[in-house]
Design a protein around this motif. Sequence first.
Motif, PDB file in Angstrom:
ATOM      1  N   SER A   8       0.489  -1.051  -0.264  1.00 20.65           N
ATOM      2  CA  SER A   8       0.335   0.359  -0.258  1.00 20.65           C
ATOM      3  C   SER A   8       0.916   1.723  -0.347  1.00 20.65           C
ATOM      4  O   SER A   8       0.882   2.242   0.639  1.00 20.65           O
ATOM      5  CB  SER A   8      -0.975   0.052   1.524  1.00 20.65           C
ATOM      6  OG  SER A   8       0.023   0.135   2.708  1.00 20.65           O
ATOM      7  N   THR A  33      -0.155  -4.917   5.348  1.00 18.62           N
ATOM      8  CA  THR A  33       0.594  -4.550   7.142  1.00 18.62           C
ATOM      9  C   THR A  33      -1.019  -4.143   8.000  1.00 18.62           C
ATOM     10  O   THR A  33      -1.386  -2.969   7.932  1.00 18.62           O
ATOM     11  CB  THR A  33       1.767  -4.319   7.345  1.00 18.62           C
ATOM     12  OG1 THR A  33       1.495  -3.332   7.848  1.00 18.62           O
ATOM     13  CG2 THR A  33       2.695  -4.671   6.661  1.00 18.62           C
ATOM     14  N   SER A  36      -1.223  -0.435   8.636  1.00 17.87           N
ATOM     15  CA  SER A  36      -0.733   0.509   7.781  1.00 17.87           C
ATOM     16  C   SER A  36      -2.061   0.005   7.057  1.00 17.87           C
ATOM     17  O   SER A  36      -3.194   0.872   6.082  1.00 17.87           O
ATOM     18  CB  SER A  36      -0.466   0.168   6.028  1.00 17.87           C
ATOM     19  OG  SER A  36       1.046   0.823   6.303  1.00 17.87           O
ATOM     20  N   ASN A  74      12.398  -4.153  -2.910  1.00 14.70           N
ATOM     21  CA  ASN A  74      12.797  -4.344  -3.684  1.00 14.70           C
ATOM     22  C   ASN A  74      13.207  -6.237  -3.419  1.00 14.70           C
ATOM     23  O   ASN A  74      13.147  -7.128  -3.585  1.00 14.70           O
ATOM     24  CB  ASN A  74      14.299  -4.262  -4.031  1.00 14.70           C
ATOM     25  CG  ASN A  74      13.888  -3.313  -5.129  1.00 14.70           C
ATOM     26  OD1 ASN A  74      13.254  -2.412  -5.574  1.00 14.70           O
ATOM     27  ND2 ASN A  74      14.608  -1.764  -4.889  1.00 14.70           N
TER      28      ASN A  74
HETATM   29  N1  LIG Z   1       7.412   1.033 -11.750  1.00 15.87           N
HETATM   30  C1  LIG Z   1       7.016   2.182 -11.528  1.00 15.87           C
HETATM   31  O1  LIG Z   1       7.192   3.608 -11.332  1.00 15.87           O
HETATM   32  C2  LIG Z   1       7.907   2.492  -9.797  1.00 15.87           C
HETATM   33  C3  LIG Z   1       7.952   3.998  -9.161  1.00 15.87           C
HETATM   34  C4  LIG Z   1       8.416   3.895  -8.111  1.00 15.87           C
HETATM   35  C5  LIG Z   1       8.779   2.291  -7.175  1.00 15.87           C
HETATM   36  N2  LIG Z   1       8.516   1.006  -7.844  1.00 15.87           N
HETATM   37  C6  LIG Z   1       8.423   0.001  -7.440  1.00 15.87           C
HETATM   38  O2  LIG Z   1       7.614  -0.442  -6.177  1.00 15.87           O
HETATM   39  C7  LIG Z   1       8.167  -1.471  -4.854  1.00 15.87           C
HETATM   40  C8  LIG Z   1       7.981  -0.189  -4.350  1.00 15.87           C
HETATM   41  O3  LIG Z   1       8.256   1.264  -4.083  1.00 15.87           O
HETATM   42  P1  LIG Z   1       7.152   1.814  -3.431  1.00 15.87           P
HETATM   43  O4  LIG Z   1       7.939   2.881  -3.478  1.00 15.87           O
HETATM   44  O5  LIG Z   1       6.536   1.415  -3.556  1.00 15.87           O
HETATM   45  O6  LIG Z   1       7.528   1.152  -1.883  1.00 15.87           O
HETATM   46  P2  LIG Z   1       7.247   2.151  -0.813  1.00 15.87           P
HETATM   47  O7  LIG Z   1       6.380   3.343  -0.346  1.00 15.87           O
HETATM   48  O8  LIG Z   1       8.220   2.137   0.603  1.00 15.87           O
HETATM   49  O9  LIG Z   1       5.888   1.382  -0.327  1.00 15.87           O
HETATM   50  C9  LIG Z   1       6.003   0.313   0.448  1.00 15.87           C
HETATM   51  C10 LIG Z   1       5.162  -1.043   1.470  1.00 15.87           C
HETATM   52  O10 LIG Z   1       5.271  -2.691   1.195  1.00 15.87           O
HETATM   53  C11 LIG Z   1       5.181  -2.013   1.979  1.00 15.87           C
HETATM   54  N3  LIG Z   1       6.043  -4.147   3.259  1.00 15.87           N
HETATM   55  C12 LIG Z   1       7.115  -3.225   3.710  1.00 15.87           C
HETATM   56  N4  LIG Z   1       7.515  -4.586   3.773  1.00 15.87           N
HETATM   57  C13 LIG Z   1       6.589  -5.748   4.031  1.00 15.87           C
HETATM   58  C14 LIG Z   1       6.514  -6.673   4.747  1.00 15.87           C
HETATM   59  N5  LIG Z   1       7.186  -7.203   5.214  1.00 15.87           N
HETATM   60  N6  LIG Z   1       5.307  -7.472   4.506  1.00 15.87           N
HETATM   61  C15 LIG Z   1       4.555  -6.756   3.586  1.00 15.87           C
HETATM   62  N7  LIG Z   1       4.396  -5.537   3.742  1.00 15.87           N
HETATM   63  C16 LIG Z   1       5.572  -4.932   3.253  1.00 15.87           C
HETATM   64  C17 LIG Z   1       5.044  -1.249   2.788  1.00 15.87           C
HETATM   65  O11 LIG Z   1       3.525  -2.051   4.063  1.00 15.87           O
HETATM   66  P3  LIG Z   1       3.674  -0.364   5.473  1.00 15.87           P
HETATM   67  O12 LIG Z   1       4.160   0.565   5.536  1.00 15.87           O
HETATM   68  O13 LIG Z   1       2.497  -0.873   6.348  1.00 15.87           O
HETATM   69  O14 LIG Z   1       5.212  -0.800   6.262  1.00 15.87           O
HETATM   70  C18 LIG Z   1       4.407  -0.133   1.680  1.00 15.87           C
HETATM   71  O15 LIG Z   1       2.695  -0.427   1.886  1.00 15.87           O
HETATM   72  C19 LIG Z   1       9.591  -0.787  -5.123  1.00 15.87           C
HETATM   73  O16 LIG Z   1      10.172  -2.536  -6.065  1.00 15.87           O
HETATM   74  C20 LIG Z   1       9.762   0.460  -6.145  1.00 15.87           C
HETATM   75  O17 LIG Z   1      11.378   0.023  -6.932  1.00 15.87           O
HETATM   76  C21 LIG Z   1       7.815   1.261  -9.233  1.00 15.87           C
END
Ligand SMILES: NC(=O)c1ccc[n+]([C@@H]2O[C@H](COP(=O)([O-])OP(=O)(O)OC[C@H]3O[C@@H](n4cnc5c(N)ncnc54)[C@H](OP(=O)(O)O)[C@@H]3O)[C@@H](O)[C@H]2O)c1
Length: 325
Positions: A8, A33, A36, A74
């Motif tokens: 999320s 989680t 969140s 990642n």
């Molecule tokens: N395609 C694109 O243009 C693009 C752009 C940006 C990012 N991405 C990719 O998308 C991915 C996520 O990036 P983001 O920027 O969205 O990251 P983010 O804002 O930090 O969000 C990460 C999410 O993962 C959850 N999470 C973390 N640890 C966890 C666990 N152990 N179990 C379950 N949930 C967990 C977090 O939940 P909580 O907050 O509740 O811990 C949060 O919802 C990365 O791989 C990134 O490279 C892609």
Amino acid sequence: MKLAIIGSGKIVADFLTMAGDLPDTELVAIFGTEKSIQKIEKMKNEYRIRKIYTTYEECLKDTDIDTVYIGLPNHLHYSFTKEALLSGKNVICEKPFTIKLSELTELKDIAKINNLILIEAITTQYLSNYLSIKESVNTLGDLKIIECNYSQYSSRYNAFKNGEILPAFNPKAGGGALMDINIYNIHFVVGILGKPNSVAYLANVERNIDTSGILLLNYPNCKVVCIGAKDSTAPIKTLIQGDQGSIVLNGPANACDSFEVNINGQDSRIIDNKVHPHRMYEEFCEFARIIKESDFSKANQMLEQSQLVMEIAEEALTDAGIKLG
Ligand SMILES: NC(=O)c1ccc[n+]([C@@H]2O[C@H](COP(=O)([O-])OP(=O)(O)OC[C@H]3O[C@@H](n4cnc5c(N)ncnc54)[C@H](OP(=O)(O)O)[C@@H]3O)[C@@H](O)[C@H]2O)c1
């Protein structure tokens, strides 16, 4: 496609703003989680997602779901993808696919054995403008040089400098400029030129992670530089040079806005074939089609490309002495 959204965070919030426009896509569930839960409930109500899960195993048992979209940091891509595949779900996983090449090849084997679609969410490869660039390079004569620069100062770099290590700069979490930002440039180039003869990575490494770097890809008749920076900013652009002309793409390789084709002093054209304002729309339309039609041939073709990109990334990181995971 009966989708469960995993996570999320930022990318999921971004994805949801356009998900309602997608054909053949049902937002069955969102998993996140407990921490969140308020944010997830808000997303559920705003985007009419049917169910919420806070336990991954329960989510994967849901027979209303046929596909999961993994939008987690990642270092979690591999384990969450593996569990989903072993539960019989197709997987769309955010970039970079995995942290290690061996993880990707293992997932590929599991998907194959279980007859499931496995695919990386990498916008570039599906954008109409990128497909048009691939056609337009044929008008440039012999390609000589490609230069991609995706440099964007990260707000998380301030925290990093102050000693706080967020996932974006954490080697254990698969962070760094190459995996986070330069990966788009690698996909862009590999989609046009395929496998390079050799790879070298000159990186600015601070506390065991690349905060920026220059990746050199050597092709027999074309030399490529991919710059990715999270510690500094510069105009984001890509230049493709052939002996008959050039292409200029202003903006990042993951969005591919309009681009300009110049044929040596004679002709200059701006091309824009964008079909939707959101960069993730076209990839998800294609994922829904691939899953609906069980198009394993296309999925495998994209998987081969992801694997090639991962091979390059791993070689580059090894060259710079960076160890992730
Ligand atoms: N395609 C694109 O243009 C693009 C752009 C940006 C990012 N991405 C990719 O998308 C991915 C996520 O990036 P983001 O920027 O969205 O990251 P983010 O804002 O930090 O969000 C990460 C999410 O993962 C959850 N999470 C973390 N640890 C966890 C666990 N152990 N179990 C379950 N949930 C967990 C977090 O939940 P909580 O907050 O509740 O811990 C949060 O919802 C990365 O791989 C990134 O490279 C892609």
